[in-house]
Motif scaffolding. Structure first.
Motif, PDB file in Angstrom:
ATOM      1  N   HIS A 450      53.307 -43.640   3.470  1.00  0.00           N
ATOM      2  CA  HIS A 450      52.152 -43.007   3.350  1.00  0.00           C
ATOM      3  C   HIS A 450      52.355 -42.279   1.842  1.00  0.00           C
ATOM      4  N   ARG A 451      51.302 -42.222   1.224  1.00  0.00           N
ATOM      5  CA  ARG A 451      50.958 -41.603   0.115  1.00  0.00           C
ATOM      6  C   ARG A 451      49.815 -40.462   0.015  1.00  0.00           C
ATOM      7  N   PHE A 452      50.053 -39.262  -0.247  1.00  0.00           N
ATOM      8  CA  PHE A 452      48.803 -38.685  -0.179  1.00  0.00           C
ATOM      9  C   PHE A 452      47.772 -38.820  -1.229  1.00  0.00           C
ATOM     10  N   ALA A 453      48.164 -39.052  -2.530  1.00  0.00           N
ATOM     11  CA  ALA A 453      47.600 -39.407  -3.617  1.00  0.00           C
ATOM     12  C   ALA A 453      48.580 -39.789  -4.809  1.00  0.00           C
ATOM     13  N   LEU A 454      48.036 -40.417  -5.474  1.00  0.00           N
ATOM     14  CA  LEU A 454      46.699 -40.860  -6.104  1.00  0.00           C
ATOM     15  C   LEU A 454      46.385 -42.306  -6.633  1.00  0.00           C
ATOM     16  N   HIS A 455      47.463 -43.005  -7.504  1.00  0.00           N
ATOM     17  CA  HIS A 455      47.301 -44.074  -7.918  1.00  0.00           C
ATOM     18  C   HIS A 455      48.519 -44.688  -8.474  1.00  0.00           C
ATOM     19  N   ASP A 456      49.136 -45.726  -8.201  1.00  0.00           N
ATOM     20  CA  ASP A 456      50.235 -46.268  -9.170  1.00  0.00           C
ATOM     21  C   ASP A 456      49.709 -47.468  -9.753  1.00  0.00           C
ATOM     22  N   ARG A 457      50.481 -48.206 -10.490  1.00  0.00           N
ATOM     23  CA  ARG A 457      50.180 -49.076 -11.574  1.00  0.00           C
ATOM     24  C   ARG A 457      49.657 -50.353 -10.972  1.00  0.00           C
ATOM     25  N   LEU A 458      49.924 -50.653  -9.672  1.00  0.00           N
ATOM     26  CA  LEU A 458      49.819 -52.105  -9.045  1.00  0.00           C
ATOM     27  C   LEU A 458      48.547 -51.668  -8.301  1.00  0.00           C
ATOM     28  N   ASP A 459      48.174 -50.674  -7.775  1.00  0.00           N
ATOM     29  CA  ASP A 459      47.058 -50.329  -6.921  1.00  0.00           C
ATOM     30  C   ASP A 459      45.651 -51.100  -7.711  1.00  0.00           C
ATOM     31  N   PRO A 460      44.676 -51.284  -7.190  1.00  0.00           N
ATOM     32  CA  PRO A 460      43.426 -51.785  -7.697  1.00  0.00           C
ATOM     33  C   PRO A 460      42.990 -50.894  -8.857  1.00  0.00           C
ATOM     34  N   PRO A 578      69.124 -47.191 -20.858  1.00  0.00           N
ATOM     35  CA  PRO A 578      67.924 -47.649 -21.083  1.00  0.00           C
ATOM     36  C   PRO A 578      67.109 -48.374 -20.144  1.00  0.00           C
ATOM     37  N   PHE A 579      65.714 -48.791 -20.262  1.00  0.00           N
ATOM     38  CA  PHE A 579      64.919 -49.084 -19.142  1.00  0.00           C
ATOM     39  C   PHE A 579      63.802 -49.814 -19.845  1.00  0.00           C
ATOM     40  N   LEU A 580      63.549 -50.887 -19.334  1.00  0.00           N
ATOM     41  CA  LEU A 580      62.443 -51.639 -20.034  1.00  0.00           C
ATOM     42  C   LEU A 580      61.648 -52.307 -18.962  1.00  0.00           C
ATOM     43  N   GLU A 581      60.213 -52.121 -19.109  1.00  0.00           N
ATOM     44  CA  GLU A 581      59.133 -52.251 -18.095  1.00  0.00           C
ATOM     45  C   GLU A 581      57.970 -53.249 -18.755  1.00  0.00           C
ATOM     46  N   ALA A 582      57.610 -54.374 -18.005  1.00  0.00           N
ATOM     47  CA  ALA A 582      56.562 -55.122 -18.630  1.00  0.00           C
ATOM     48  C   ALA A 582      55.283 -55.182 -17.280  1.00  0.00           C
ATOM     49  N   HIS A 583      54.266 -54.756 -17.636  1.00  0.00           N
ATOM     50  CA  HIS A 583      53.115 -54.660 -16.720  1.00  0.00           C
ATOM     51  C   HIS A 583      51.973 -55.649 -17.351  1.00  0.00           C
ATOM     52  N   TYR A 584      51.351 -56.363 -16.213  1.00  0.00           N
ATOM     53  CA  TYR A 584      50.344 -57.226 -16.782  1.00  0.00           C
ATOM     54  C   TYR A 584      49.237 -57.044 -15.639  1.00  0.00           C
ATOM     55  N   GLN A 585      48.070 -57.059 -16.433  1.00  0.00           N
ATOM     56  CA  GLN A 585      46.926 -56.970 -15.485  1.00  0.00           C
ATOM     57  C   GLN A 585      46.181 -58.450 -15.767  1.00  0.00           C
ATOM     58  N   TRP A 586      46.338 -59.242 -14.456  1.00  0.00           N
ATOM     59  CA  TRP A 586      45.521 -60.494 -14.350  1.00  0.00           C
ATOM     60  C   TRP A 586      44.229 -60.185 -14.237  1.00  0.00           C
ATOM     61  N   THR A 587      43.662 -59.355 -13.160  1.00  0.00           N
ATOM     62  CA  THR A 587      42.301 -58.956 -12.831  1.00  0.00           C
ATOM     63  C   THR A 587      42.541 -57.564 -12.487  1.00  0.00           C
ATOM     64  N   PRO A 588      41.598 -56.718 -12.318  1.00  0.00           N
ATOM     65  CA  PRO A 588      41.767 -55.362 -11.836  1.00  0.00           C
ATOM     66  C   PRO A 588      42.209 -55.331 -10.134  1.00  0.00           C
ATOM     67  N   TYR A 589      42.038 -56.616  -9.558  1.00  0.00           N
ATOM     68  CA  TYR A 589      42.705 -57.029  -8.097  1.00  0.00           C
ATOM     69  C   TYR A 589      44.007 -57.173  -8.276  1.00  0.00           C
ATOM     70  N   LEU A 590      44.593 -57.785  -9.274  1.00  0.00           N
ATOM     71  CA  LEU A 590      45.725 -58.910  -9.326  1.00  0.00           C
ATOM     72  C   LEU A 590      46.617 -58.145 -10.356  1.00  0.00           C
ATOM     73  N   LEU A 591      47.772 -57.422  -9.992  1.00  0.00           N
ATOM     74  CA  LEU A 591      48.613 -56.758 -11.100  1.00  0.00           C
ATOM     75  C   LEU A 591      50.146 -57.228 -10.911  1.00  0.00           C
ATOM     76  N   SER A 592      50.784 -57.282 -11.987  1.00  0.00           N
ATOM     77  CA  SER A 592      52.173 -57.559 -11.735  1.00  0.00           C
ATOM     78  C   SER A 592      53.186 -56.940 -12.875  1.00  0.00           C
ATOM     79  N   GLN A 593      54.397 -56.461 -12.160  1.00  0.00           N
ATOM     80  CA  GLN A 593      55.244 -55.727 -13.340  1.00  0.00           C
ATOM     81  C   GLN A 593      56.564 -55.985 -12.862  1.00  0.00           C
ATOM     82  N   ALA A 594      57.409 -56.130 -13.981  1.00  0.00           N
ATOM     83  CA  ALA A 594      58.864 -56.338 -14.006  1.00  0.00           C
ATOM     84  C   ALA A 594      59.623 -55.356 -14.744  1.00  0.00           C
TER      85      ALA A 594
END
Length: 647
Positions: A450-460, A578-594
């Motif tokens: 359960h999350r009270f708020a607000l948004h993470d990078r894989l949410d719509p 070190p930390f490396l992260e890649a984030h890709y937005q296929w569509t506003p409803y489909l997102l991926s990150q590694a």
């Protein structure tokens, strides 16, 4: 003798008239008191809204105003009936008060207006007072309509990380030319009188109502300068269907609240809550608060206003200076862009500008485009220095002088945000989830979150900043057999993010912003040195994010501090790497990150820690999503799938 007799006669007449007036006033007072009692006016919804009577989490019903001066009755905070009777008596018994500001009618013009409206058919001779200061205030704010303004997220200030809302009273068109000048309007703001910029202290004191909140009326020009320019925040202005008499009532009620204080609660009685509460006090037909959850997030306020009421007549987007600059920069050709970078470099190191030979050979239209973009660049990158008339202000004056010698009109910038950027279309901020996890140690776990708020990078990706994560009270549990070998199933806390932020603003030559992240909470730590255990954790990191179309890549250095009193040794230890992260937005409803992370720990036998993660989420709608995660921590691999619902 005759003269003396005449004087006695006049005195008797005066005394008689005064007495008669006093008796008539007392009779009117008693009639008003009886009418209020007979009609049970203290139960009237608007009266209770004017007093800000609400029922809190503990089922206690009382006024949310914490200032004793807001009440006439000693028990007025708890008793709306006693407060009504005391208010009526104060309206009739304030003749001896010389300072008009202190007269009851002048201090509480909204209450007075409400009461007279209910007794309009009773032929009451109301005592009238000259309220010079209130009338001057009302004249300054007088408007035809009201807009609710949402100022977008500002991660650099903990008090504004979740956005901010305030009201704007919209003045009538100018009598001179019939045009509306929005910057001459007034903003009505409620904010905490914060005494710290420390994110942790602000969150703690805000959560437990340790700030005083104050209402203020501020020229809208200052609000635009503060948000649009100084903080580069977009403004969304929602004009409301509110009748002119309700607008007048709103102004009168804000005057009443001006000297008062209300404890500021970060997630309940905050800016958005009280903007809506004064709307309800101004117009009894307005009902918004009942449609909100117990916790009030500014973004949710806008979404509820848009989806669950018919109050919004229209909306206007006022882009930040940052957005305006990006738009102007996009108009430049590669050659023009090169000249802009030359000027941007000069402002850092020179007290004047040298225009290149290439610039001087350009057409007037090109020079105008470059200088217009450069002026916006200065306003964005050096907004504080410009407002304080510092060195950069003087340099801006030089550019303006150069620009004034070119007759080309500036290109008009018009920005129409895509639907996925509009905050009123965002997904709800609350989220719960259920799922399943399998690990290579052959453990199968049920997942609850359960999350009270607000948004993470894989949410719509609709209505929230593309490059940000803002999480508040995010809880994740697992249920199953623990790793200790005990086969009895247990409920374990896997993660608690009291407050987590990620700002992944893209780096560019002109705007070399850093990206950063912060988390304060508890995590169930998996480590080869000890059995899984819950540890308090503080994680901070910084670096850069690079944008490649729909792909953004962050390269950062993370530092972590862990504490667990249950450890026999190394109760507190730290690690960094070190930390490396890649984030890709296929569509506003489909997102991926590694992501991949290496960390060197300060303690334990095995000090090198590696973790890699791949995750993706497909959202069927703005309220339902399915997320899959693969995580490898060298000695442990796990796969999980979770179904999320946003509410």
């Amino acid at each position: 003798m005759k003269l003396f007799g005449f004087s006695v006669f006049l005195s008797a007449v005066f005394v008689f008239q005064t007495s008669a007036q006093a008796l008539a006033a007392e009779a009117d007072l008693n009639r008003v008191l009886k009418f209020a009692e007979d009609q049970q006016l203290h139960k009237d919804r608007q009266w209770r809204k004017l007093l800000h009577f609400e029922t809190d989490f503990f089922r206690t019903t009382e006024s949310q105003v914490d200032s004793a001066k807001f009440f006439f009755a000693p028990n007025g905070k708890q008793n709306p009936q006693a407060e009504l009777q005391a208010t009526i008596k104060a309206f009739f018994h304030d003749d001896e008060i010389q300072d008009s500001y202190e007269k009851a009618q002048c201090r509480f013009p909204a209450r007075y207006r409400w009461l007279k409206k209910h007794l309009v058919s009773q032929n009451i001779k109301w005592p009238e007072a000259q309220c010079e200061r209130y009338l001057a205030f009302a004249k300054g704010l007088k408007g035809q309509s009201v807009s609710l303004v949402f100022s977008s997220y500002y991660l650099n200030n903990p008090s504004s990380a979740f956005g901010h809302t305030f009201l704007r009273v919209n003045k009538a068109p100018s009598e001179r030319d019939g045009k509306r000048y929005e910057l001459l309007d007034y903003g009505l703001n409620y904010a905490a009188e914060a005494d710290t910029n420390n994110a942790f202290l602000y969150g703690f004191k805000g959560l437990f109502g340790m700030f005083q909140g104050k209402f203020k009326a501020i020229p809208y020009y200052f609000k635009v300068r503060e948000y649009n320019n100084a903080e580069s925040r977009d403004l969304w202005e929602y004009q409301l269907r509110l009748k002119p008499e309700a607008v007048d009532m709103l102004v009168a009620h804000v005057w009443e609240l001006g000297p008062g204080q209300i404890d500021y609660w970060y997630v309940t009685e905050n800016c958005s809550y009280h903007m809506l509460s004064i709307l309800e006090a101004a117009d009894p037909s307005v009902d918004i608060l009942s449609k909100l959850d117990q916790y009030v997030i500014p973004a949710d306020t806008v979404r509820v206003l848009w989806n669950k009421t018919d109050l919004v007549e229209s909306y206007v987007y006022r882009p930040s200076i940052r957005q305006v600059f990006f738009q102007r920069e996009a108009l430049l050709s590669p050659e023009e862009s090169k000249e802009l970078k030359i000027l941007a470099k000069q402002i850092k190191i020179q007290d004047g500008f040298t225009y290149s030979e290439n610039f001087n050979k350009m057409s007037a239209a090109s020079q105008a485009k470059i200088l217009d973009a450069f002026i916006d660049f200065i306003d964005y990158r050096y907004s504080k220095e410009v407002q304080e008339a510092g060195r950069e202000f003087q340099l801006k004056m030089q550019v303006l002088e150069k620009r004034s010698g070119i007759s080309e009109e500036p290109v008009k910038i018009s920005i129409d945000p895509a639907p996925e950027e509009r905050p009123h279309l965002a997904h709800p901020s609350g989220r719960w989830g259920v799922g399943y996890r399998h690990t290579t140690s052959d453990k199968d776990l049920a997942l609850l979150s359960h999350r009270f708020a607000l948004h993470d990078r894989l949410d719509p990706a609709i209505g929230y900043p593309r490059y940000s994560l803002i999480s508040f009270f995010d809880l994740d549990f697992s249920y199953g057999s623990p790793f200790s070998g005990n086969n009895e199933k247990e409920l374990q806390l896997e993660n608690f993010a009291a407050f987590e932020l990620i700002s992944a603003s893209a780096w560019s030559t002109l705007i070399p912003d850093h990206s950063w992240r912060f988390k304060l909470g508890v995590e169930r730590t998996y480590n080869e040195n000890f059995s899984p255990t819950q540890e308090a954790i503080l994680r901070m990191g910084g670096g850069w994010t690079f944008l490649f179309g729909k792909l953004d890549v962050s390269a950062q250095v993370l530092g972590e501090a862990h504490y667990d009193g249950a450890h026999s040794e190394n109760k507190m230890w730290v690690g960094a790497g070190p930390f490396l992260e890649a984030h890709y937005q296929w569509t506003p409803y489909l997102l991926s990150q590694a992501s991949v992370q290496y960390r060197r720990d300060s303690a334990w036998d095995i000090k090198d820690y590696f973790k890699s993660t791949v995750e993706t989420q497909y959202s069927f709608t703005k309220t339902w999503g399915l997320r899959g995660v693969y995580r490898n921590q060298r000695f442990l691999e796990e796969y999980s799938i979770q179904l999320f619902n946003y509410y």
